[in-house]
Motif scaffolding. Structure first.
Motif, PDB file in Angstrom:
ATOM      1  N   SER A 219       0.818  -1.224   0.000  1.00 45.36           N
ATOM      2  CA  SER A 219       0.000   0.000   0.000  1.00 45.36           C
ATOM      3  C   SER A 219       0.842   1.260   0.000  1.00 45.36           C
ATOM      4  CB  SER A 219      -0.937   0.000   1.218  1.00 45.36           C
ATOM      5  OG  SER A 219      -0.213   0.170   2.419  1.00 45.36           O
ATOM      6  N   SER A 220       2.112   1.136   0.400  1.00 42.12           N
ATOM      7  CA  SER A 220       2.977   2.323   0.461  1.00 42.12           C
ATOM      8  C   SER A 220       3.584   2.685  -0.887  1.00 42.12           C
ATOM      9  CB  SER A 220       4.107   2.090   1.466  1.00 42.12           C
ATOM     10  OG  SER A 220       5.114   1.234   0.937  1.00 42.12           O
ATOM     11  N   LEU A 221       3.576   1.769  -1.838  1.00 43.90           N
ATOM     12  CA  LEU A 221       4.309   1.990  -3.084  1.00 43.90           C
ATOM     13  C   LEU A 221       3.787   3.182  -3.879  1.00 43.90           C
ATOM     14  CD1 LEU A 221       4.893  -1.689  -4.301  1.00 43.90           C
ATOM     15  CD2 LEU A 221       6.448  -0.199  -3.012  1.00 43.90           C
ATOM     16  N   HIS A 222       2.491   3.462  -3.744  1.00 46.29           N
ATOM     17  CA  HIS A 222       1.936   4.593  -4.500  1.00 46.29           C
ATOM     18  C   HIS A 222       2.493   5.928  -4.015  1.00 46.29           C
ATOM     19  CE1 HIS A 222      -0.575   5.128  -0.939  1.00 46.29           C
ATOM     20  NE2 HIS A 222      -0.877   6.330  -1.400  1.00 46.29           N
ATOM     21  N   LEU A 223       3.113   5.940  -2.811  1.00 48.45           N
ATOM     22  CA  LEU A 223       3.653   7.195  -2.278  1.00 48.45           C
ATOM     23  C   LEU A 223       4.879   7.669  -3.045  1.00 48.45           C
ATOM     24  CD1 LEU A 223       3.208   6.640   1.560  1.00 48.45           C
ATOM     25  CD2 LEU A 223       1.883   8.125   0.066  1.00 48.45           C
ATOM     26  N   ILE A 224       5.302   6.915  -4.050  1.00 46.02           N
ATOM     27  CA  ILE A 224       6.336   7.417  -4.949  1.00 46.02           C
ATOM     28  C   ILE A 224       5.864   8.733  -5.564  1.00 46.02           C
ATOM     29  CG2 ILE A 224       5.472   6.112  -6.941  1.00 46.02           C
ATOM     30  CD1 ILE A 224       9.165   6.737  -6.144  1.00 46.02           C
ATOM     31  N   ASN A 225       4.542   8.867  -5.736  1.00 44.39           N
ATOM     32  CA  ASN A 225       3.991  10.110  -6.286  1.00 44.39           C
ATOM     33  C   ASN A 225       4.198  11.283  -5.332  1.00 44.39           C
ATOM     34  OD1 ASN A 225       3.001   8.831  -8.643  1.00 44.39           O
ATOM     35  ND2 ASN A 225       1.225   8.085  -7.503  1.00 44.39           N
ATOM     36  N   HIS A 226       4.173  11.011  -4.013  1.00 43.14           N
ATOM     37  CA  HIS A 226       4.437  12.062  -3.035  1.00 43.14           C
ATOM     38  C   HIS A 226       5.895  12.518  -3.118  1.00 43.14           C
ATOM     39  CE1 HIS A 226       0.690  12.238  -0.679  1.00 43.14           C
ATOM     40  NE2 HIS A 226       0.558  10.976  -1.029  1.00 43.14           N
ATOM     41  N   LEU A 227       6.796  11.558  -3.357  1.00 40.72           N
ATOM     42  CA  LEU A 227       8.203  11.935  -3.491  1.00 40.72           C
ATOM     43  C   LEU A 227       8.416  12.790  -4.736  1.00 40.72           C
ATOM     44  CD1 LEU A 227      10.142   8.696  -2.463  1.00 40.72           C
ATOM     45  CD2 LEU A 227       9.660  10.741  -1.095  1.00 40.72           C
ATOM     46  N   VAL A 228       7.732  12.456  -5.815  1.00 42.48           N
ATOM     47  CA  VAL A 228       7.825  13.267  -7.034  1.00 42.48           C
ATOM     48  C   VAL A 228       7.319  14.680  -6.755  1.00 42.48           C
ATOM     49  CG1 VAL A 228       6.979  13.549  -9.390  1.00 42.48           C
ATOM     50  CG2 VAL A 228       7.658  11.282  -8.578  1.00 42.48           C
ATOM     51  N   LEU A 229       6.210  14.775  -6.025  1.00 44.76           N
ATOM     52  CA  LEU A 229       5.652  16.087  -5.680  1.00 44.76           C
ATOM     53  C   LEU A 229       6.601  16.848  -4.755  1.00 44.76           C
ATOM     54  CD1 LEU A 229       3.288  18.093  -5.747  1.00 44.76           C
ATOM     55  CD2 LEU A 229       2.245  16.809  -3.867  1.00 44.76           C
ATOM     56  N   LEU A 230       7.166  16.137  -3.784  1.00 45.99           N
ATOM     57  CA  LEU A 230       8.119  16.783  -2.877  1.00 45.99           C
ATOM     58  C   LEU A 230       9.342  17.290  -3.622  1.00 45.99           C
ATOM     59  CD1 LEU A 230       8.321  14.745   0.464  1.00 45.99           C
ATOM     60  CD2 LEU A 230       7.714  17.144   0.158  1.00 45.99           C
ATOM     61  N   LYS A 231       9.808  16.502  -4.592  1.00 44.44           N
ATOM     62  CA  LYS A 231      10.966  16.919  -5.377  1.00 44.44           C
ATOM     63  C   LYS A 231      10.689  18.251  -6.067  1.00 44.44           C
ATOM     64  CE  LYS A 231      14.043  15.287  -9.098  1.00 44.44           C
ATOM     65  NZ  LYS A 231      13.751  16.306 -10.122  1.00 44.44           N
ATOM     66  N   ALA A 232       9.504  18.360  -6.656  1.00 47.80           N
ATOM     67  CA  ALA A 232       9.143  19.606  -7.330  1.00 47.80           C
ATOM     68  C   ALA A 232       9.059  20.762  -6.342  1.00 47.80           C
ATOM     69  CB  ALA A 232       7.812  19.422  -8.054  1.00 47.80           C
ATOM     70  N   LYS A 233       8.525  20.510  -5.152  1.00 53.17           N
ATOM     71  CA  LYS A 233       8.404  21.575  -4.157  1.00 53.17           C
ATOM     72  C   LYS A 233       9.779  21.994  -3.622  1.00 53.17           C
ATOM     73  CE  LYS A 233       3.656  21.010  -2.584  1.00 53.17           C
ATOM     74  NZ  LYS A 233       3.317  22.431  -2.809  1.00 53.17           N
ATOM     75  N   HIS A 234      10.676  21.008  -3.425  1.00 54.89           N
ATOM     76  CA  HIS A 234      12.032  21.352  -3.009  1.00 54.89           C
ATOM     77  C   HIS A 234      12.707  22.234  -4.061  1.00 54.89           C
ATOM     78  CE1 HIS A 234      13.085  19.253   0.718  1.00 54.89           C
ATOM     79  NE2 HIS A 234      12.302  18.248   0.330  1.00 54.89           N
ATOM     80  N   GLU A 235      12.559  21.859  -5.324  1.00 54.65           N
ATOM     81  CA  GLU A 235      13.179  22.633  -6.401  1.00 54.65           C
ATOM     82  C   GLU A 235      12.596  24.036  -6.464  1.00 54.65           C
ATOM     83  OE1 GLU A 235      12.465  20.135  -9.734  1.00 54.65           O
ATOM     84  OE2 GLU A 235      14.191  18.824  -9.347  1.00 54.65           O
ATOM     85  N   ASP A 236      11.280  24.134  -6.279  1.00 53.91           N
ATOM     86  CA  ASP A 236      10.640  25.441  -6.294  1.00 53.91           C
ATOM     87  C   ASP A 236      11.092  26.277  -5.100  1.00 53.91           C
ATOM     88  OD1 ASP A 236       8.597  27.319  -7.353  1.00 53.91           O
ATOM     89  OD2 ASP A 236       7.610  26.903  -5.442  1.00 53.91           O
TER      90      ASP A 236
END
Length: 264
Positions: A219-236
């Motif tokens: 059930s945790s594997l879908h949280l890869i999408n959260h990491l992608v979102l976090l990456k964008a927020k860190h870059e921003d």
């Protein structure tokens, strides 16, 4: 690699440490070792995967999309998650195994938390009191020993999954038009094979609690999408020099940091 040194009464009678106030010491970790007993809490934070060594498979919490990049730590060292893995909670201390197979209480020599002197009273915690571990360090050692004992359950869990042939390379399919993810060397459980196991094996996994852990992982594997979102927020945030735009609210709330006993 961290520089570890075993705590010795002959060397560290004048040493002390300051409790850590940030997680910058973890900023270069894209994965962290995890115990199977932590799956319930960790599955609300980030993907749980498995790494493979010559000794076998080990559970890890995935925290970044590339090496030396922890997306769960802000530039100020804030932790962006509702659960902190046990591996980090005893910093700057850990247990290490010497060449004779003995578990030793060690500390990170390069940690800014470690002092090679005794500060004024109330400003730090002593390593030793009259050549014995201080009460505070004894408490940390007890916690670390509990973690090491719990690791046996994690090893047994991974061995069972490997014996059943459940581990497969984790192939992450990016969303259409999304940037490809270069993630190599991590494994996940094959849910289709898990569902096709004989009834007797399935019942054994359910009775032991292992089945629950497997589905927390899946059930945790879908949280890869959260990491992608976090990456964008860190870059921003880096572009704007405003790291406060990275919010812990991206995660669901699950704040129980206790280890959970499971029977396997």
């Amino acid at each position: 690699m961290p520089q570890l040194q075993a705590v010795k009464s002959s060397l560290h009678s004048q040493f002390s440490w300051l409790p850590f106030s940030h997680y910058l010491f973890a900023a270069a970790d894209n994965v962290v070792p995890l115990l199977v007993n932590e799956f319930k809490q960790a599955s609300a934070v980030s993907p749980i995967a498995f790494s493979k060594t010559k000794e076998g498979f080990n559970p890890v919490l995935m925290m970044g999309l590339k090496e030396k990049d922890n997306l769960l730590v802000t530039a100020q060292g804030e932790w962006l998650g509702s659960y902190v893995p046990a591996y980090y909670r005893s910093h700057p201390f850990c247990m290490a195994i010497n060449q004779r197979g003995e578990a030793l209480l060690c500390f990170h020599q390069d940690s800014e938390c470690v002092l090679d002197y005794l500060p004024p009273e109330g400003m730090g915690k002593h390593f030793l009191v009259e050549k014995e571990l201080s009460p505070e360090l004894s408490e940390i050692k007890d916690f670390l020993q509990t973690v090491e004992n719990t690791r046996m359950a994690s090893n047994a869990f991974c061995s069972s999954c490997e014996d059943l042939g459940l581990f497969i390379p984790w192939k992450i399919e990016p969303k259409p038009d999304a940037e490809p993810l270069a993630i190599n060397g991590l494994y996940c459980i094959d849910e289709n094979k898990l569902k096709s196991l004989p009834v007797g094996q399935t019942k054994s996994l359910v009775d032991s609690g292992a089945m629950g852990a497997m589905y927390y992982h899946l059930s945790s594997l879908h949280l890869i999408n959260h990491l992608v979102l976090l990456k964008a927020k860190h870059e921003d945030a880096a572009a704007k020099e405003i790291t406060s735009s990275v919010s812990p609210d991206l995660f669901t709330s699950a704040r129980d940091n206790d280890l959970v006993d499971l029977d396997w």
